[in-house]
Motif scaffolding. Structure first.
Motif, PDB file in Angstrom:
ATOM      1  N   MET A  55     -15.905 -26.305  13.358  1.00  0.00           N
ATOM      2  CA  MET A  55     -16.618 -25.626  12.270  1.00  0.00           C
ATOM      3  C   MET A  55     -16.295 -24.155  12.314  1.00  0.00           C
ATOM      4  O   MET A  55     -16.245 -23.546  13.391  1.00  0.00           O
ATOM      5  CB  MET A  55     -18.122 -25.833  12.394  1.00  0.00           C
ATOM      6  N   ILE A  56     -16.064 -23.583  11.135  1.00  0.00           N
ATOM      7  CA  ILE A  56     -15.803 -22.160  11.017  1.00  0.00           C
ATOM      8  C   ILE A  56     -16.841 -21.574  10.078  1.00  0.00           C
ATOM      9  O   ILE A  56     -17.035 -22.068   8.967  1.00  0.00           O
ATOM     10  CB  ILE A  56     -14.387 -21.881  10.445  1.00  0.00           C
ATOM     11  N   THR A  57     -17.553 -20.540  10.537  1.00  0.00           N
ATOM     12  CA  THR A  57     -18.530 -19.878   9.694  1.00  0.00           C
ATOM     13  C   THR A  57     -17.965 -18.529   9.271  1.00  0.00           C
ATOM     14  O   THR A  57     -17.658 -17.679  10.101  1.00  0.00           O
ATOM     15  CB  THR A  57     -19.871 -19.683  10.426  1.00  0.00           C
ATOM     16  N   LEU A  58     -17.810 -18.362   7.963  1.00  0.00           N
ATOM     17  CA  LEU A  58     -17.224 -17.157   7.391  1.00  0.00           C
ATOM     18  C   LEU A  58     -18.346 -16.329   6.772  1.00  0.00           C
ATOM     19  O   LEU A  58     -18.793 -16.595   5.664  1.00  0.00           O
ATOM     20  CB  LEU A  58     -16.189 -17.528   6.326  1.00  0.00           C
ATOM     21  N   GLY A  59     -18.809 -15.358   7.513  1.00  0.00           N
ATOM     22  CA  GLY A  59     -19.876 -14.497   7.039  1.00  0.00           C
ATOM     23  C   GLY A  59     -19.531 -13.057   7.338  1.00  0.00           C
ATOM     24  O   GLY A  59     -18.395 -12.626   7.140  1.00  0.00           O
ATOM     25  N   THR A  60     -20.507 -12.302   7.823  1.00  0.00           N
ATOM     26  CA  THR A  60     -20.248 -10.920   8.233  1.00  0.00           C
ATOM     27  C   THR A  60     -19.128 -10.890   9.259  1.00  0.00           C
ATOM     28  O   THR A  60     -18.283 -10.000   9.259  1.00  0.00           O
ATOM     29  CB  THR A  60     -21.528 -10.302   8.832  1.00  0.00           C
ATOM     30  N   GLY A  61     -19.130 -11.875  10.145  1.00  0.00           N
ATOM     31  CA  GLY A  61     -18.037 -12.080  11.090  1.00  0.00           C
ATOM     32  C   GLY A  61     -17.446 -13.462  10.888  1.00  0.00           C
ATOM     33  O   GLY A  61     -17.698 -14.114   9.875  1.00  0.00           O
ATOM     34  N   VAL A  62     -16.662 -13.909  11.863  1.00  0.00           N
ATOM     35  CA  VAL A  62     -16.129 -15.277  11.850  1.00  0.00           C
ATOM     36  C   VAL A  62     -16.612 -15.972  13.113  1.00  0.00           C
ATOM     37  O   VAL A  62     -16.270 -15.554  14.225  1.00  0.00           O
ATOM     38  CB  VAL A  62     -14.586 -15.293  11.794  1.00  0.00           C
ATOM     39  N   GLU A  74     -11.330 -12.047  12.768  1.00  0.00           N
ATOM     40  CA  GLU A  74     -12.537 -11.548  12.111  1.00  0.00           C
ATOM     41  C   GLU A  74     -12.266 -10.329  11.231  1.00  0.00           C
ATOM     42  O   GLU A  74     -12.971 -10.079  10.256  1.00  0.00           O
ATOM     43  CB  GLU A  74     -13.581 -11.215  13.180  1.00  0.00           C
ATOM     44  N   GLN A  75     -11.244  -9.560  11.574  1.00  0.00           N
ATOM     45  CA  GLN A  75     -10.916  -8.369  10.799  1.00  0.00           C
ATOM     46  C   GLN A  75     -10.234  -8.706   9.472  1.00  0.00           C
ATOM     47  O   GLN A  75     -10.084  -7.828   8.617  1.00  0.00           O
ATOM     48  CB  GLN A  75     -10.020  -7.443  11.621  1.00  0.00           C
ATOM     49  N   TYR A  95     -10.299  -1.089  15.309  1.00  0.00           N
ATOM     50  CA  TYR A  95     -10.905  -1.931  16.334  1.00  0.00           C
ATOM     51  C   TYR A  95     -11.835  -2.975  15.720  1.00  0.00           C
ATOM     52  O   TYR A  95     -12.566  -2.687  14.767  1.00  0.00           O
ATOM     53  CB  TYR A  95     -11.719  -1.088  17.319  1.00  0.00           C
ATOM     54  N   CYS A  96     -11.802  -4.154  16.271  1.00  0.00           N
ATOM     55  CA  CYS A  96     -12.781  -5.196  15.961  1.00  0.00           C
ATOM     56  C   CYS A  96     -14.078  -4.853  16.697  1.00  0.00           C
ATOM     57  O   CYS A  96     -14.088  -4.055  17.640  1.00  0.00           O
ATOM     58  CB  CYS A  96     -12.237  -6.548  16.430  1.00  0.00           C
ATOM     59  N   GLY A  97     -15.171  -5.478  16.284  1.00  0.00           N
ATOM     60  CA  GLY A  97     -16.444  -5.258  16.958  1.00  0.00           C
ATOM     61  C   GLY A  97     -16.426  -5.651  18.421  1.00  0.00           C
ATOM     62  O   GLY A  97     -17.245  -5.175  19.211  1.00  0.00           O
ATOM     63  N   ALA A 126     -16.334 -11.647   5.594  1.00  0.00           N
ATOM     64  CA  ALA A 126     -16.758 -10.871   4.433  1.00  0.00           C
ATOM     65  C   ALA A 126     -16.517  -9.385   4.668  1.00  0.00           C
ATOM     66  O   ALA A 126     -16.004  -8.671   3.801  1.00  0.00           O
ATOM     67  CB  ALA A 126     -18.241 -11.137   4.155  1.00  0.00           C
ATOM     68  N   THR A 127     -16.856  -8.926   5.866  1.00  0.00           N
ATOM     69  CA  THR A 127     -16.630  -7.516   6.206  1.00  0.00           C
ATOM     70  C   THR A 127     -15.151  -7.193   6.188  1.00  0.00           C
ATOM     71  O   THR A 127     -14.730  -6.151   5.662  1.00  0.00           O
ATOM     72  CB  THR A 127     -17.206  -7.217   7.604  1.00  0.00           C
ATOM     73  N   GLY A 128     -14.357  -8.096   6.750  1.00  0.00           N
ATOM     74  CA  GLY A 128     -12.919  -7.856   6.846  1.00  0.00           C
ATOM     75  C   GLY A 128     -12.247  -7.746   5.493  1.00  0.00           C
ATOM     76  O   GLY A 128     -11.452  -6.828   5.255  1.00  0.00           O
ATOM     77  N   ILE A 129     -12.569  -8.677   4.579  1.00  0.00           N
ATOM     78  CA  ILE A 129     -11.885  -8.652   3.276  1.00  0.00           C
ATOM     79  C   ILE A 129     -12.324  -7.444   2.453  1.00  0.00           C
ATOM     80  O   ILE A 129     -11.533  -6.879   1.687  1.00  0.00           O
ATOM     81  CB  ILE A 129     -12.081  -9.975   2.507  1.00  0.00           C
ATOM     82  N   VAL A 130     -13.558  -6.985   2.633  1.00  0.00           N
ATOM     83  CA  VAL A 130     -14.007  -5.767   1.936  1.00  0.00           C
ATOM     84  C   VAL A 130     -13.259  -4.549   2.473  1.00  0.00           C
ATOM     85  O   VAL A 130     -12.813  -3.688   1.705  1.00  0.00           O
ATOM     86  CB  VAL A 130     -15.536  -5.594   2.088  1.00  0.00           C
ATOM     87  N   ASN A 131     -13.115  -4.468   3.799  1.00  0.00           N
ATOM     88  CA  ASN A 131     -12.356  -3.353   4.385  1.00  0.00           C
ATOM     89  C   ASN A 131     -10.914  -3.346   3.884  1.00  0.00           C
ATOM     90  O   ASN A 131     -10.351  -2.286   3.556  1.00  0.00           O
ATOM     91  CB  ASN A 131     -12.374  -3.442   5.911  1.00  0.00           C
ATOM     92  N   LEU A 132     -10.299  -4.525   3.815  1.00  0.00           N
ATOM     93  CA  LEU A 132      -8.918  -4.629   3.335  1.00  0.00           C
ATOM     94  C   LEU A 132      -8.823  -4.260   1.857  1.00  0.00           C
ATOM     95  O   LEU A 132      -7.843  -3.645   1.419  1.00  0.00           O
ATOM     96  CB  LEU A 132      -8.391  -6.041   3.575  1.00  0.00           C
TER      97      LEU A 132
END
Length: 313
Positions: free
Chosen positions: A134-141, A184-185, A174-176, A189-195
């Protein structure tokens, strides 16, 4: 007869709880606030108190409860030892021993992402399969691995930390987790917004994304659905990075199915199909037909999986 199971999913804001029949029927669910003050010393006490109240409300004797399963947001060993849980203020301690000081019931504990994966295998998107990732794609991965119906937590409780697979050696940020180039970067959701914000500065393409004062992941995926060129590039890169990472995972785990959950998964089957196609391009030939499914339990996956921990006892 021991007919009931309790599933507990401890989050940084709330604790979710569920009362189940042993066969998997959810009878009741509720939440309490996660009291993190004083290094989270009240969390377990509050959980036991609300459990006892709920059992009294339903005229259920403790003797009829198979046990309590608990998911926590951090690494945990098979014996119930929490290896620190920063979001709750917890240091290293044995959660099973601490809960048993408060209530005399069988207790099983697991990492929340792994437990959610178990829940999806039991009654959600992975139902009918024994080997799932299972992969959860949210603020992180996040991620969870279930093989032959059992969670694979690993020796250090880090099994399923999919978000920290390294996918780029050229990343400057840097990643968290303190490293650079983690999945995760690029696939959160955070990663794609940063990109997206970087692309808007670096790429001279007309895009609806320039109209948003503060871009969200939903804005990007919605814009891609409407054919926005820059959004399509971003979503494709997102899918390629995730597809490659899952192709590598399949060489080690070879699951029956990848179950995709988290807030980003609300973009639906179009996104899942895109990820699956990118996966096929990178996967070993024997694994190319691995199935992809959307998670079905939403925020209840954790309580289902925690309850299932007890069924597996």
């Amino acid at each position: 007869m021991k007919d009931y199971i309790i599933g507990v999913d401890i989050g940084g804001t709330t604790v979710k709880l569920g009362l189940f029949k042993a066969q998997g029927e959810l009878l009741d669910k509720w939440e309490i606030k996660t009291r993190k003050e004083h290094q989270g010393r009240y969390i377990l006490k509050d959980i036991v108190e609300t459990l006892e109240n709920k059992l009294r409300e339903n005229n259920i004797l403790k003797e009829n409860v198979l046990g309590v399963g608990i998911g926590i947001p951090g690494p945990v060993k098979d014996d119930g030892t929490v290896l620190k849980c920063v979001n709750l203020g917890w240091d290293i301690f044995n959660i099973v021993e601490e809960v048993n000081k408060l209530i005399k019931l069988p207790i099983k504990v697991g990492n929340d992402a792994n437990v959610a994966a178990l829940g999806e295998m039991w009654q959600g998107g992975g139902k009918g399969y024994k080997n799932i990732v299972m992969i959860t794609l949210g603020t992180g991965v996040g991620g969870g691995i279930v093989i032959d119906g059992k969670i694979i937590p690993g020796s250090h409780g880090a099994g399923g930390e999919i978000g920290h697979i390294k996918v780029s050696k050229d990343e400057k940020e840097y990643c968290g987790c303190g490293r650079k180039g983690c999945l995760e970067q690029y696939a959160s959701a955070t990663g794609i917004v940063n990109l997206a914000n970087k692309a808007l500065n670096d790429i001279n393409i007309k895009s609806k994304l320039r109209e948003f004062e503060c871009i969200s992941a939903k804005d990007i995926f919605d814009s891609a659905k409407s054919g926005d060129e820059l959004a399509l590039i971003l979503v494709n890169d997102f899918s390629v990075n995730l597809g490659k990472a899952l192709a590598n995972i399949s060489c080690v785990i070879d699951p029956d199915v990848f179950v995709i959950g988290g807030g980003v998964s609300k973009s639906g089957n179009a996104l899942i199909d895109n990820i699956a196609n990118c996966f096929k391009e990178s996967a070993f030939h024997a694994s190319r037909d691995t199935k992809f499914e959307l998670a079905k339990l939403g925020n209840d996956a954790g309580i289902y999986g925690a309850a299932k921990l007890i069924c597996e006892s």
